[in-house]
Design a protein around this motif. Structure first.
Motif, short mmCIF file in Angstrom:
data_model
loop_
_atom_site.label_atom_id
_atom_site.label_comp_id
_atom_site.label_asym_id
_atom_site.label_seq_id
_atom_site.Cartn_x
_atom_site.Cartn_y
_atom_site.Cartn_z
N ALA A 80 5.33 23.35 -4.56
CA ALA A 80 5.43 23.11 -3.12
C ALA A 80 5.55 24.43 -2.37
O ALA A 80 4.91 24.62 -1.32
CB ALA A 80 6.64 22.23 -2.83
N PHE A 81 6.34 25.35 -2.90
CA PHE A 81 6.50 26.63 -2.21
C PHE A 81 5.27 27.52 -2.35
O PHE A 81 4.95 28.30 -1.45
CB PHE A 81 7.78 27.33 -2.66
N ARG A 82 4.57 27.38 -3.46
CA ARG A 82 3.31 28.14 -3.56
C ARG A 82 2.30 27.63 -2.52
O ARG A 82 1.55 28.40 -1.93
CB ARG A 82 2.75 28.04 -4.97
N ALA A 83 2.30 26.31 -2.30
CA ALA A 83 1.40 25.74 -1.28
C ALA A 83 1.78 26.22 0.11
O ALA A 83 0.91 26.58 0.93
CB ALA A 83 1.43 24.21 -1.35
N ILE A 84 3.09 26.25 0.40
CA ILE A 84 3.55 26.71 1.71
C ILE A 84 3.21 28.20 1.90
O ILE A 84 2.73 28.62 2.95
CB ILE A 84 5.07 26.48 1.86
N LYS A 85 3.46 28.98 0.85
CA LYS A 85 3.17 30.43 0.90
C LYS A 85 1.68 30.68 1.11
O LYS A 85 1.29 31.60 1.85
CB LYS A 85 3.65 31.09 -0.40
N CYS A 96 0.83 -1.20 0.00
CA CYS A 96 0.00 0.00 0.00
C CYS A 96 0.86 1.25 0.00
O CYS A 96 2.05 1.22 0.31
CB CYS A 96 -0.94 0.02 1.21
N GLY A 97 0.22 2.34 -0.35
CA GLY A 97 0.78 3.67 -0.18
C GLY A 97 -0.10 4.41 0.81
O GLY A 97 -1.27 4.05 1.00
N ILE A 98 0.44 5.43 1.44
CA ILE A 98 -0.31 6.14 2.48
C ILE A 98 -0.30 7.63 2.17
O ILE A 98 0.76 8.25 2.07
CB ILE A 98 0.28 5.87 3.87
N GLU A 99 -1.48 8.17 1.95
CA GLU A 99 -1.67 9.59 1.72
C GLU A 99 -2.31 10.19 2.97
O GLU A 99 -2.87 9.46 3.79
CB GLU A 99 -2.58 9.81 0.50
N PRO A 100 -2.23 11.51 3.14
CA PRO A 100 -2.90 12.10 4.31
C PRO A 100 -4.39 11.70 4.35
O PRO A 100 -5.15 11.98 3.42
CB PRO A 100 -2.74 13.61 4.08
N GLY A 101 -4.76 10.98 5.39
CA GLY A 101 -6.17 10.63 5.59
C GLY A 101 -6.65 9.43 4.82
O GLY A 101 -7.82 9.06 4.91
N ARG A 102 -5.78 8.75 4.06
CA ARG A 102 -6.26 7.57 3.32
C ARG A 102 -5.11 6.62 3.03
O ARG A 102 -3.95 7.02 2.91
CB ARG A 102 -6.98 7.95 2.04
N GLY A 157 0.09 20.06 5.39
CA GLY A 157 -0.86 19.05 5.85
C GLY A 157 -0.26 17.83 6.50
O GLY A 157 -0.99 16.95 6.94
N THR A 158 1.09 17.73 6.59
CA THR A 158 1.70 16.56 7.25
C THR A 158 2.77 17.00 8.25
O THR A 158 3.93 16.68 8.06
CB THR A 158 2.30 15.58 6.21
N PRO A 159 2.44 17.70 9.33
CA PRO A 159 1.09 18.11 9.72
C PRO A 159 0.73 19.53 9.31
O PRO A 159 -0.43 19.92 9.35
CB PRO A 159 1.14 18.01 11.25
N ASP A 160 1.77 20.33 8.91
CA ASP A 160 1.49 21.74 8.62
C ASP A 160 2.49 22.24 7.58
O ASP A 160 3.30 21.47 7.05
CB ASP A 160 1.53 22.58 9.90
#
Length: 637
Positions: A342-347, A167-173, A317-320
């Protein structure tokens, strides 16, 4: 320090073969090469013809033999599961030997193909190295890829075996891989003889008797027995791996990477381009399913005797939005390589960078961005927050390493926001018009590379030499077609403006969607954006801008959209005919973070939408269509 770039680049121009022969001295060869470059091999020639080598030996054995047995080779950090582990070079070699023994016991030999279908766990890296040890050709397929997409790759590569995780593990699933693998094999004409499944405790897989094997149990037995497998000599020109990239026909293209040239180019890049010394920690926050993961999670750091980070998590989101800073601080990361997304998401989540204050980033020297255009606003934000050089660079799955960059190890050149800087040694980059004529500085055109391509680049496509020629060499004879459009300025700096498919024609004017995106991204309320050209009966095409706002922005969307339209008209001019800005919650992207602009254009035009195989969340396409419907833009369906 003053940059040595121009001196080094000119040395390559004067004597290309001498330059790469000197770089090849960094690699351990079983048999030396007869020719540095043989123009008769592959689609345009191949490097280090006649040599024999083994990539796994160069990544592991030689470091164990020469003073690095106890140095960390792999740091595993999974904020999703909470698991962490460190594997020294000696421990990594022990596990790779065990995995190679398991494969060899089941008939895997030099030249056999092995598909690897795994998440971001250390065993994915070890599987690649175990194949390389045996001279088998690996083909990594992004873990959790849909069954039909995996099936097309099974039929094209015809693997003798598949190495998978349960399996693979994504946040929440949790994503069970084995049912996807079983369905892919059912759909395939070619049937692999064996599947080796690493059981993860979060979801155990049912194993089919006769075909499926418990990889962990077999590796444990091999390690207990102290199994060692000798490195199998292969030709420098033999394939190390096949990596599938999307094709315009819908049939994925199998990019081939050879052994010798690949090692030489990647080893050269670690010190000269990335400025990393052996023993330092280098982190490419990507996935082994993509080319960045192949080159800079697995092969380049280990060839160089550095330490690599295998990260199973997300930038938010993993965790912030502080997880990147935590990993850098905890593991003393010297350089991070990630995508602008990734940096746009963090920003977007932490626009003031408040989470940075919680971590000691004193080890951190450089941030590298690649994978898509790095907009100047994101670059500036990252520079302001981190206080280190933020270095954009540009390359492709096909090239395997940077075409254009800013060589930290040779001394940084002045940074120009929006430009990945200058061509690396080996790449003679030109800007041509559609008829193949050179264009003057500052003129938008087709970005091409004069042949031959340097070591590390693809020599051909897997079992498709005609397609290789048609895709890359036919349109501009004597050049490799990148399918990107850009501008070269008076200083030789390249600006990649868009894929050639994303150059839009507005009333006879060729306009770059990338230039418009730069303007939209400069607005203080915008986190990320995408501009596509949609069909217009009067002008041919008209630009449409989709914008995602930063967290905490509470102003009316209509007000912000009107400001964005004015901003584009002011900075690019009325010629852009930019009249439509749409606020959306999120943009459709691939799992590696590339925005699916062509798919958005298909939705807006009402043409048939081909669901991209690499899409991260298909539900976003419905959100885009709904936003267009609300604005009265006709869409299909």
């Amino acid at each position: 320090m003053a940059s040595r770039y121009h001196e080094v680049y000119e040395a390559w121009q004067r004597d290309p073969e001498g330059f790469w022969a000197a770089a090849a001295a960094e690699i351990d060869w079983i048999k030396p090469f007869d020719k540095v470059f043989d123009p008769e091999l592959g689609g345009f020639g191949q490097w280090f013809a006649g040599a024999e080598c083994n990539t796994c030996y160069n990544c592991l054995d030689r470091h164990v033999e020469r003073g690095r047995p106890g140095q960390p080779a792999i740091i595993y950090d999974s904020p999703i599961t909470g698991a962490k582990a460190v594997y020294t070079y000696e421990e990594t070699l022990e596990r790779v030997n065990a995995m190679a023994a398991v494969l060899a016991d089941n008939g895997i030999v030099k030249g056999d193909r092995v598909i690897i279908y795994m998440p971001m766990i250390p065993e994915a890296v070890m599987a690649m190295l175990a194949c390389a040890r045996l001279g088998a050709v690996h083909s990594v397929v992004f873990g959790g890829f849909a069954a039909n997409e995996l099936s097309t790759r099974i039929d094209d590569a015809t693997p003798k075996a598949v190495i998978a995780a349960s399996c693979g593990i994504e946040p929440g699933r949790i994503i069970a891989y084995k049912p996807l693998l079983d369905e892919a094999i059912r759909l395939s004409d070619h049937k692999p003889e064996a599947c080796f499944v690493l059981q993860r405790e979060q979801a155990l897989a049912d194993l089919e008797a006769g075909r499926d094997h418990d990889l962990g149990a077999l590796m444990d037995a091999a390690m207990t027995a102290g199994r060692e497998v000798a490195c199998v000599p292969v030709k420098a020109t033999d394939p190390l791996y096949i990596l599938y990239t999307s094709g315009t026909t819908g049939q994925p293209k199998g990019v081939v990477r050879d052994n010798g040239g690949h090692m030489v180019a990647l080893k050269w890049s670690m010190s000269n381009h990335y400025g990393i010394e052996p023993g330092e920690v280098f982190w490419a926050a990507s996935d082994v399913g993509w080319v960045v993961g192949h080159s800079y999670i697995v092969y380049a750091p280990l060839l160089h005797g550095a330490t690599t980070v295998v990260f199973e998590g997300k930038p938010v989101g993993t965790p912030d939005a502080g997880v990147f800073w935590r990993v850098i601080a905890e593991h003393n990361v010297a350089a991070l390589f990630t995508a602008p997304t990734a940096f746009r998401a963090i920003k977007k989540e932490d626009p003031q960078g408040k989470l940075l204050a919680e971590y000691d980033l004193s080890s951190f020297r450089t941030l590298f961005l690649a994978g898509e255009r790095a907009d100047p606003d994101t670059l500036q934000w990252a520079e302001d927050q981190l206080g280190v050089p933020v270095v954009d660079h540009w390359w492709q799955t096909e090239t395997g390493w940077a075409i254009v960059g800013n060589p930290v190890g040779l001394g940084l050149l002045p940074i120009k926001h929006g430009s990945p800087t200058v061509p690396m040694p080996g790449y003679d980059v030109r800007i041509l018009d559609d008829a193949g004529h050179p264009l003057p500085a500052g003129t938008l055109g087709n970005v091409v590379v004069k042949l031959p391509l340097p070591p590390g680049c693809l020599p051909t496509l897997w079992h498709a030499p005609e397609r290789f020629h048609a895709s890359y060499l036919a349109e501009f004879p004597g050049y490799y077609k990148t399918a990107d459009a850009g501008i070269m300025d008076e200083d030789g700096y390249l600006f990649i403006m868009a894929r050639t498919d994303d150059i839009i024609n507005v009333a006879g004017h060729r306009l770059s969607t990338g230039a418009m995106e730069e303007v939209l991204a400069s607005h203080p309320d915008v986190a990320e954006c995408a501009v596509v050209g949609i069909t217009d009966t009067l002008k041919g095409q008209a630009p449409c801008g989709f914008v995602v706002l930063k967290a905490g922005v509470n102003r009316p969307h209509e007000e912000i959209e009107a400001e964005l339209v004015r901003l584009v008209r002011e900075r690019i001019g009325p010629v852009a005919a930019f009249k439509l800005a749409l606020t959306v919650e999120r943009l459709p992207k691939t799992r590696s973070g590339k925005i699916l602009r062509a798919t958005m254009r298909q939705i807006a035009d009402g043409t048939e939408v081909r669901m991209p195989a690499t899409i991260d969340d298909p539900a976003i396409l419905d959100e885009i269509e709904e936003a267009l419907r609300e604005r009265g833009i006709v869409t299909g369906g």
